[in-house]
Scaffold this motif. Structure first.
Motif, mmCIF file in Angstrom:
data_model
loop_
_atom_site.group_PDB
_atom_site.id
_atom_site.type_symbol
_atom_site.label_atom_id
_atom_site.label_comp_id
_atom_site.label_asym_id
_atom_site.label_seq_id
_atom_site.Cartn_x
_atom_site.Cartn_y
_atom_site.Cartn_z
ATOM 1 N N TRP A 247 22.436 4.657 -2.086
ATOM 2 C CA TRP A 247 23.710 4.105 -1.633
ATOM 3 C C TRP A 247 24.577 5.155 -0.940
ATOM 4 O O TRP A 247 25.273 4.844 0.027
ATOM 5 N N VAL A 248 24.541 6.364 -1.404
ATOM 6 C CA VAL A 248 25.285 7.424 -0.720
ATOM 7 C C VAL A 248 24.757 7.599 0.700
ATOM 8 O O VAL A 248 25.523 7.747 1.662
ATOM 9 N N ARG A 249 23.436 7.548 0.847
ATOM 10 C CA ARG A 249 22.823 7.696 2.162
ATOM 11 C C ARG A 249 23.246 6.549 3.090
ATOM 12 O O ARG A 249 23.596 6.770 4.260
ATOM 13 N N VAL A 250 23.231 5.319 2.572
ATOM 14 C CA VAL A 250 23.607 4.158 3.386
ATOM 15 C C VAL A 250 25.091 4.219 3.754
ATOM 16 O O VAL A 250 25.472 3.934 4.891
ATOM 17 N N SER B 20 0.850 -1.187 0.000
ATOM 18 C CA SER B 20 0.000 0.000 0.000
ATOM 19 C C SER B 20 0.886 1.238 0.000
ATOM 20 O O SER B 20 2.085 1.172 0.318
ATOM 21 N N ALA B 21 0.313 2.371 -0.342
ATOM 22 C CA ALA B 21 1.080 3.612 -0.374
ATOM 23 C C ALA B 21 1.692 3.911 0.989
ATOM 24 O O ALA B 21 2.851 4.359 1.092
ATOM 25 N N GLU B 22 0.938 3.641 2.040
ATOM 26 C CA GLU B 22 1.424 3.904 3.392
ATOM 27 C C GLU B 22 2.592 2.986 3.744
ATOM 28 O O GLU B 22 3.624 3.439 4.271
ATOM 29 N N MET B 23 2.459 1.686 3.439
ATOM 30 C CA MET B 23 3.532 0.747 3.754
ATOM 31 C C MET B 23 4.749 0.982 2.867
ATOM 32 O O MET B 23 5.891 0.803 3.299
ATOM 33 N N SER B 24 4.515 1.378 1.637
ATOM 34 C CA SER B 24 5.628 1.684 0.746
ATOM 35 C C SER B 24 6.446 2.858 1.275
ATOM 36 O O SER B 24 7.686 2.837 1.244
ATOM 37 N N MET B 25 5.764 3.866 1.790
ATOM 38 C CA MET B 25 6.462 5.010 2.371
ATOM 39 C C MET B 25 7.251 4.585 3.610
ATOM 40 O O MET B 25 8.405 5.019 3.802
ATOM 41 N N GLU B 26 6.669 3.722 4.433
ATOM 42 C CA GLU B 26 7.373 3.246 5.625
ATOM 43 C C GLU B 26 8.608 2.446 5.230
ATOM 44 O O GLU B 26 9.673 2.567 5.857
ATOM 45 N N PHE B 27 8.490 1.617 4.185
ATOM 46 C CA PHE B 27 9.636 0.834 3.717
ATOM 47 C C PHE B 27 10.763 1.754 3.260
ATOM 48 O O PHE B 27 11.936 1.538 3.605
ATOM 49 N N GLN C 278 11.401 4.712 4.239
ATOM 50 C CA GLN C 278 11.988 5.384 5.397
ATOM 51 C C GLN C 278 12.899 4.458 6.190
ATOM 52 O O GLN C 278 13.927 4.887 6.724
ATOM 53 N N ARG C 279 12.534 3.176 6.279
ATOM 54 C CA ARG C 279 13.321 2.231 7.070
ATOM 55 C C ARG C 279 14.465 1.600 6.295
ATOM 56 O O ARG C 279 15.392 1.029 6.882
ATOM 57 N N TYR C 280 14.420 1.710 4.982
ATOM 58 C CA TYR C 280 15.402 1.057 4.109
ATOM 59 C C TYR C 280 16.853 1.390 4.479
ATOM 60 O O TYR C 280 17.673 0.470 4.656
ATOM 61 N N PRO C 281 17.252 2.663 4.604
ATOM 62 C CA PRO C 281 18.673 2.949 4.890
ATOM 63 C C PRO C 281 19.151 2.333 6.197
ATOM 64 O O PRO C 281 20.260 1.785 6.257
ATOM 65 N N ASP C 282 18.341 2.415 7.245
ATOM 66 C CA ASP C 282 18.744 1.852 8.528
ATOM 67 C C ASP C 282 18.835 0.330 8.463
ATOM 68 O O ASP C 282 19.750 -0.276 9.048
ATOM 69 N N ALA C 283 17.885 -0.305 7.773
ATOM 70 C CA ALA C 283 17.878 -1.765 7.696
ATOM 71 C C ALA C 283 19.089 -2.284 6.927
ATOM 72 O O ALA C 283 19.715 -3.282 7.318
ATOM 73 N N LEU C 284 19.436 -1.612 5.829
ATOM 74 C CA LEU C 284 20.599 -2.041 5.054
ATOM 75 C C LEU C 284 21.893 -1.756 5.814
ATOM 76 O O LEU C 284 22.811 -2.584 5.839
ATOM 77 N N THR C 285 21.958 -0.605 6.455
ATOM 78 C CA THR C 285 23.134 -0.282 7.272
ATOM 79 C C THR C 285 23.339 -1.317 8.356
ATOM 80 O O THR C 285 24.476 -1.738 8.646
ATOM 81 N N GLU C 286 22.245 -1.762 8.968
ATOM 82 C CA GLU C 286 22.329 -2.740 10.058
ATOM 83 C C GLU C 286 22.989 -4.034 9.612
ATOM 84 O O GLU C 286 23.868 -4.575 10.309
ATOM 85 N N VAL C 287 22.590 -4.583 8.453
ATOM 86 C CA VAL C 287 23.189 -5.849 8.020
ATOM 87 C C VAL C 287 24.616 -5.645 7.541
ATOM 88 O O VAL C 287 25.463 -6.544 7.689
#
Length: 309
Positions: A242-245, A196-203, A205-214
Motif C-alpha cells: 500500500w505504501v508503494r501504491v 505458475s511461478a513465472e506468472m505469479s512474479m509478473e502479477f 510486478q504489475r500489481y502496483p501499476d494496475a491498482l494505481t490505475e483504477v
C-alpha cells in the motif's frame, strides 16, 4: 444516488498472533518475521466456534439502522471471495434471511470479483435500487467470511486471512454518497493461487501499476484529484504494497488508514468497510470529506470507489 446509509462491524473475540499459526500454515521463522516486520502484520481475527451464519448475524445485530426498516429491504446480498463457504446442503445466506425476517427480499451472492466483490455489490445494489424507483427501498450487503480451509487462511507471501464481518445498508440518501467506481479485470491472471511461478512474479510486478490505475480512474470520475482524498480505506493485505501504491498515485502515506491491518488480517471482502467503521469512530472522517475504498481480488480484479462523507 447510491449511498452507504449505515455500516456495522463485527470483530470476533479472538485475535491470534501470527507466530502461533506457523505450524498450521507451514510458515518458517523467516516467513513469520517477514509478515511481522516487513508487511506490518501481527494478529488475525478468528471466530473460534461460530459459523459464517453467526458472523453475518452478529454484524446484523450491530446494524441499528436496520431495526424497524426490515420491510424496506428489497435485496440481501452476500459479497464474498470464496464460491464454496459451507458444506452442501447448508445455505448460510438464506438462514440469515430467515433469522432476520427478510424472506420478502431477493437474496443472492456475488463472487465474481473475489475480494473486490464487496465494492461490486455496492455498485450493483445501487443500480438495482435506482431502476426499481422506490426511494424508500434499501439493500443489505454482508461482507466477510470464515477462513475454513487451509487454502483460505493465507495468500502465500502476501497476506493472512481474518474473520471479521460487516453489514452494509445501501440506499439513495445523502449520507456517504458514492461518487464513482472503477474496476479492471486482468484475465491473464485468472488462475489466482494456482498461477505458475513465472506468472505469479509478473502479477506481483504489475500489481502496483494496475491498482494505481483504477484508483486514479475512480478519482477522476469523481471530479477530484488524488490530493483531495482525505482518507484511503484499503484492503488489508500488507503495509508495504500500500505504501508503494500510495506513492505511485500521489497520495500522502499518512492518508492510508492502516490501523486495523496489524490486528485483523485480510478479512476477505470486508476490509474497507471494517476500516470505514474504525475511521469514523476515531474521528478520521469529517462531513464533506472525500474518501476512497479499494480492493483487489485474485483472478484478478482491481477496484476502487470514491465517496463523500
Amino acid at each position: 444516488m447510491t449511498a452507504l446509509e449505515a455500516v456495522s462491524a463485527y470483530h470476533p473475540p479472538q485475535r491470534v498472533p501470527i507466530a502461533s499459526l506457523a505450524g498450521e500454515l507451514g510458515l518458517s521463522d523467516t516467513q513469520v518475521r517477514m509478515f511481522h516486520r516487513y508487511y506490518g502484520l501481527a494478529e488475525v481475527l478468528r471466530e473460534p466456534t461460530g459459523t459464517i451464519t453467526d458472523l453475518m448475524l452478529n454484524a446484523a445485530a450491530k446494524l441499528t439502522d436496520l431495526r424497524g426498516r426490515e420491510h424496506q429491504v428489497k435485496y440481501v446480498v452476500q459479497a464474498r471471495t470464496l464460491q464454496a463457504i459451507a458444506p452442501y446442503p447448508e445455505d448460510p445466506l438464506h438462514d440469515v434471511v430467515d433469522a432476520l425476517g427478510l424472506r420478502h427480499a431477493q437474496a443472492f451472492a456475488v463472487t465474481q470479483h473475489a475480494c473486490a466483490s464487496g465494492l461490486l455489490a455496492v455498485e450493483l445494489c445501487g443500480r438495482l435500487l435506482a431502476e426499481d424507483g422506490d426511494p424508500d427501498a434499501v439493500a443489505l450487503i454482508f461482507v466477510g467470511e470464515k477462513a475454513f480451509t487451509p487454502s483460505a487462511r493465507m495468500i502465500p507471501g502476501t497476506a493472512l486471512m481474518g474473520e471479521g464481518c460487516a453489514a452494509v445498508l445501501i440506499g439513495s440518501g445523502d449520507r456517504d454518497r458514492m461518487l464513482s467506481y472503477a474496476s479492471a479485470t486482468h484475465g491473464e491472471f485468472n488462475a489466482g493461487l494456482s498461477l505458475s511461478a513465472e506468472m505469479s512474479m509478473e502479477f506481483q510486478q504489475r500489481y502496483p501499476d494496475a491498482l494505481t490505475e483504477v484508483i486514479l480512474a475512480a478519482v477522476a470520475r469523481a471530479g477530484i484529484t488524488a490530493a483531495d482524498l482525505a482518507l484511503v480505506l484499503p484492503h488489508n493485505v500488507n503495509r508495504v504494497s500500500w505504501v508503494r501504491v500510495a506513492r505511485k498515485a500521489g497520495i500522502p502515506v499518512d492518508r492510508l488508514f492502516l490501523d486495523n491491518m496489524p490486528v485483523t488480517g485480510h478479512c476477505f471482502c470486508a476490509d474497507s468497510f471494517l476500516n470505514y467503521v474504525s475511521a469514523r469512530e476515531k474521528g478520521r472522517l469529517k462531513p464533506g470529506d472525500h474518501y476512497l475504498m479499494a480492493a483487489v481480488g485474485l483472478g484478478s480484479t482491481f477496484s476502487a470507489m470514491v465517496f463523500e462523507h
